[in-house]
Scaffold this motif. Structure first.
Motif, PDB file in Angstrom:
ATOM      1  N   ASP A  92       0.725  -1.425  -0.063  1.00 39.92           N
ATOM      2  CA  ASP A  92       0.058  -0.084   0.032  1.00 39.92           C
ATOM      3  C   ASP A  92       0.828   1.240  -0.052  1.00 39.92           C
ATOM      4  N   VAL A  93       2.072   1.227  -0.282  1.00 41.93           N
ATOM      5  CA  VAL A  93       2.876   2.416  -0.404  1.00 41.93           C
ATOM      6  C   VAL A  93       3.299   2.566  -1.972  1.00 41.93           C
ATOM      7  N   SER A  94       2.733   3.433  -2.630  1.00 46.73           N
ATOM      8  CA  SER A  94       2.807   3.637  -3.822  1.00 46.73           C
ATOM      9  C   SER A  94       3.614   4.863  -4.460  1.00 46.73           C
ATOM     10  N   ALA A  95       4.048   5.588  -3.179  1.00 48.53           N
ATOM     11  CA  ALA A  95       5.099   6.776  -3.548  1.00 48.53           C
ATOM     12  C   ALA A  95       6.389   6.669  -2.767  1.00 48.53           C
ATOM     13  N   ALA A  96       7.304   7.125  -3.216  1.00 52.12           N
ATOM     14  CA  ALA A  96       8.764   7.219  -2.675  1.00 52.12           C
ATOM     15  C   ALA A  96       9.427   8.735  -2.853  1.00 52.12           C
ATOM     16  N   ILE A  97      10.130   8.934  -1.567  1.00 51.04           N
ATOM     17  CA  ILE A  97      10.932  10.420  -1.853  1.00 51.04           C
ATOM     18  C   ILE A  97      12.171   9.820  -1.820  1.00 51.04           C
ATOM     19  N   LEU A  98      13.062  10.373  -2.766  1.00 45.74           N
ATOM     20  CA  LEU A  98      14.525  10.048  -3.181  1.00 45.74           C
ATOM     21  C   LEU A  98      15.231  11.082  -2.851  1.00 45.74           C
ATOM     22  N   THR A  99      16.072  10.768  -1.728  1.00 43.96           N
ATOM     23  CA  THR A  99      16.974  11.955  -1.270  1.00 43.96           C
ATOM     24  C   THR A  99      18.453  11.330  -1.299  1.00 43.96           C
ATOM     25  N   VAL A 100      19.029  10.452  -2.187  1.00 45.55           N
ATOM     26  CA  VAL A 100      20.105   9.711  -1.905  1.00 45.55           C
ATOM     27  C   VAL A 100      20.918  10.546  -2.949  1.00 45.55           C
ATOM     28  N   PRO A 101      22.434  10.510  -2.867  1.00 46.74           N
ATOM     29  CA  PRO A 101      23.333  10.917  -3.548  1.00 46.74           C
ATOM     30  C   PRO A 101      23.062  10.919  -5.310  1.00 46.74           C
ATOM     31  N   ALA A 102      23.157  11.965  -6.063  1.00 41.14           N
ATOM     32  CA  ALA A 102      22.854  11.925  -7.266  1.00 41.14           C
ATOM     33  C   ALA A 102      23.515  10.841  -7.929  1.00 41.14           C
ATOM     34  N   PRO A 103      24.706  10.297  -8.145  1.00 38.48           N
ATOM     35  CA  PRO A 103      25.368   9.264  -8.723  1.00 38.48           C
ATOM     36  C   PRO A 103      24.377   7.921  -8.459  1.00 38.48           C
ATOM     37  N   HIS A 104      23.663   7.806  -7.344  1.00 36.80           N
ATOM     38  CA  HIS A 104      22.998   6.377  -7.009  1.00 36.80           C
ATOM     39  C   HIS A 104      21.419   6.535  -7.440  1.00 36.80           C
ATOM     40  N   ILE A 146       6.470   0.827  -6.859  1.00 39.03           N
ATOM     41  CA  ILE A 146       6.394   2.390  -6.902  1.00 39.03           C
ATOM     42  C   ILE A 146       5.646   3.057  -8.166  1.00 39.03           C
ATOM     43  N   LYS A 147       4.572   3.718  -7.879  1.00 37.95           N
ATOM     44  CA  LYS A 147       4.001   4.569  -8.920  1.00 37.95           C
ATOM     45  C   LYS A 147       4.455   5.984  -9.019  1.00 37.95           C
ATOM     46  N   GLY A 148       5.145   6.469  -7.898  1.00 44.24           N
ATOM     47  CA  GLY A 148       5.419   8.024  -8.135  1.00 44.24           C
ATOM     48  C   GLY A 148       6.540   8.234  -7.066  1.00 44.24           C
ATOM     49  N   ILE A 149       7.533   9.107  -7.862  1.00 48.39           N
ATOM     50  CA  ILE A 149       8.910   9.388  -7.001  1.00 48.39           C
ATOM     51  C   ILE A 149       8.898  10.680  -6.895  1.00 48.39           C
ATOM     52  N   LEU A 150       9.143  11.412  -5.685  1.00 46.65           N
ATOM     53  CA  LEU A 150       9.317  12.849  -5.268  1.00 46.65           C
ATOM     54  C   LEU A 150      11.136  12.749  -5.328  1.00 46.65           C
ATOM     55  N   ASN A 151      11.657  13.402  -6.432  1.00 45.88           N
ATOM     56  CA  ASN A 151      13.019  13.221  -6.509  1.00 45.88           C
ATOM     57  C   ASN A 151      13.716  14.762  -6.038  1.00 45.88           C
ATOM     58  N   PHE A 152      14.372  14.378  -5.046  1.00 44.55           N
ATOM     59  CA  PHE A 152      15.145  15.582  -4.434  1.00 44.55           C
ATOM     60  C   PHE A 152      16.449  15.642  -4.974  1.00 44.55           C
ATOM     61  N   THR A 153      17.151  14.709  -5.812  1.00 44.35           N
ATOM     62  CA  THR A 153      18.524  14.650  -6.498  1.00 44.35           C
ATOM     63  C   THR A 153      18.497  15.710  -7.790  1.00 44.35           C
ATOM     64  N   GLU A 204       6.787   4.858 -18.692  1.00 43.94           N
ATOM     65  CA  GLU A 204       5.724   6.078 -18.844  1.00 43.94           C
ATOM     66  C   GLU A 204       4.736   6.032 -17.715  1.00 43.94           C
ATOM     67  N   HIS A 205       4.594   4.884 -16.936  1.00 47.84           N
ATOM     68  CA  HIS A 205       3.472   4.763 -16.147  1.00 47.84           C
ATOM     69  C   HIS A 205       3.987   5.485 -15.047  1.00 47.84           C
ATOM     70  N   ILE A 206       5.239   5.650 -14.589  1.00 45.53           N
ATOM     71  CA  ILE A 206       5.635   6.208 -13.408  1.00 45.53           C
ATOM     72  C   ILE A 206       5.719   7.807 -13.550  1.00 45.53           C
ATOM     73  N   ARG A 207       5.116   8.480 -12.475  1.00 42.21           N
ATOM     74  CA  ARG A 207       5.348   9.868 -12.293  1.00 42.21           C
ATOM     75  C   ARG A 207       6.275  10.307 -11.637  1.00 42.21           C
ATOM     76  N   VAL A 208       7.026  11.213 -11.898  1.00 43.30           N
ATOM     77  CA  VAL A 208       8.303  11.649 -11.138  1.00 43.30           C
ATOM     78  C   VAL A 208       8.438  13.093 -11.005  1.00 43.30           C
ATOM     79  N   HIS A 209       8.260  13.588  -9.968  1.00 43.91           N
ATOM     80  CA  HIS A 209       8.234  15.268  -9.603  1.00 43.91           C
ATOM     81  C   HIS A 209       9.807  15.324  -9.103  1.00 43.91           C
ATOM     82  N   HIS A 210      10.438  16.579  -9.849  1.00 40.52           N
ATOM     83  CA  HIS A 210      11.887  16.894  -9.554  1.00 40.52           C
ATOM     84  C   HIS A 210      11.663  18.112  -8.789  1.00 40.52           C
ATOM     85  N   ILE A 211      12.367  18.046  -7.684  1.00 39.73           N
ATOM     86  CA  ILE A 211      12.584  19.347  -6.705  1.00 39.73           C
ATOM     87  C   ILE A 211      14.099  19.579  -6.346  1.00 39.73           C
TER      88      ILE A 211
END
Length: 213
Positions: A146-158, A171-178, A186-193
């Motif tokens: 039931d966890v469909s989204a992830a926050i990504l705060t790893v070093p950029a190379p990884h 995972i269906k959605g990624i909030l990317n802080f890198t 295409e079915h995965i949504r990514v929001h870049h911050i």
């Protein structure tokens, strides 16, 4: 009722959480009615845009009366699926990741970080603000369905390698802080911050487009 069911513009969909947050504050203060101009001043969106955004959902207000705060709050809560808890996972428990775990959406909204992953043995097995930290290698084992989204705060190379793993576990959605720009299906949504880009943009506008005091 979800935002997607209305097929509204993405720009409108991104503003809905702003409206919802302000309406929650209004309701908590006891205010019963609000005008589009008051909303405009609070959320820094022009009133014509607000009226157009609201028009996608039918008649939400009355001319000369404005909007009923509690009605709008209830409507947008259902529209944004705020009656259901949305569970999120976080990957990368560095300084930013730790700050997000401590914040964890102020503990009051219906979005919560349920678990975190890292490769640092000093962090694995600990709990930060009630969120357990697991080893990244065990992500497939611990990630709940039931966890469909992830926050990504790893070093950029990884970032891309981890993104591939997230896709693999569903995972269906990624909030990317890198700063990395991720390649996903295409079915995965990514929001870049990208905080550095946002800061550079702010400084540019301060220099070249100063606001009048």
């Amino acid at each position: 009722m979800s935002v997607e069911e209305h097929k509204i513009p993405q720009a409108t969909a991104k503003r809905l959480p702003l409206y919802y947050r302000f309406l929650k504050n209004l309701s908590a203060s006891g205010k019963q009615r609000v005008s589009s101009s008051e909303l405009s001043e609070a959320v820094k969106v022009d009133s014509a845009t607000i009226r157009r955004d609201f028009s996608y959902f039918g008649a939400l207000g009355k001319k000369g009366y404005g909007y009923n705060v509690n009605y709008l709050l209830t409507f947008f809560r259902k529209t944004l699926d705020q009656d259901e808890v949305t569970r999120v996972m976080l990957i990368g428990v560095g300084n930013l990741g730790t700050a997000l775990l401590n914040y964890n959406f102020l503990k009051g909204d219906n979005t919560r970080i349920e678990m975190a992953f890292d490769v640092d043995d000093s962090k694995v097995g600990t709990t930060i603000s009630g969120v357990p930290v697991y080893h990244l290698d065990s992500m497939k084992k611990h990630a709940a369905k039931d966890v469909s989204a992830a926050i990504l705060t790893v070093p950029a190379p990884h970032a891309q390698v981890v993104a591939d793993q997230l896709v693999e576990i569903g995972i269906k959605g990624i909030l990317n802080f890198t700063p990395a720009r991720l390649t996903v299906p295409e079915h995965i949504r990514v929001h870049h911050i990208d905080l550095a880009v946002e800061l550079q943009s702010l400084i540019y506008f301060l220099k070249h487009y100063p606001l009048e005091s």
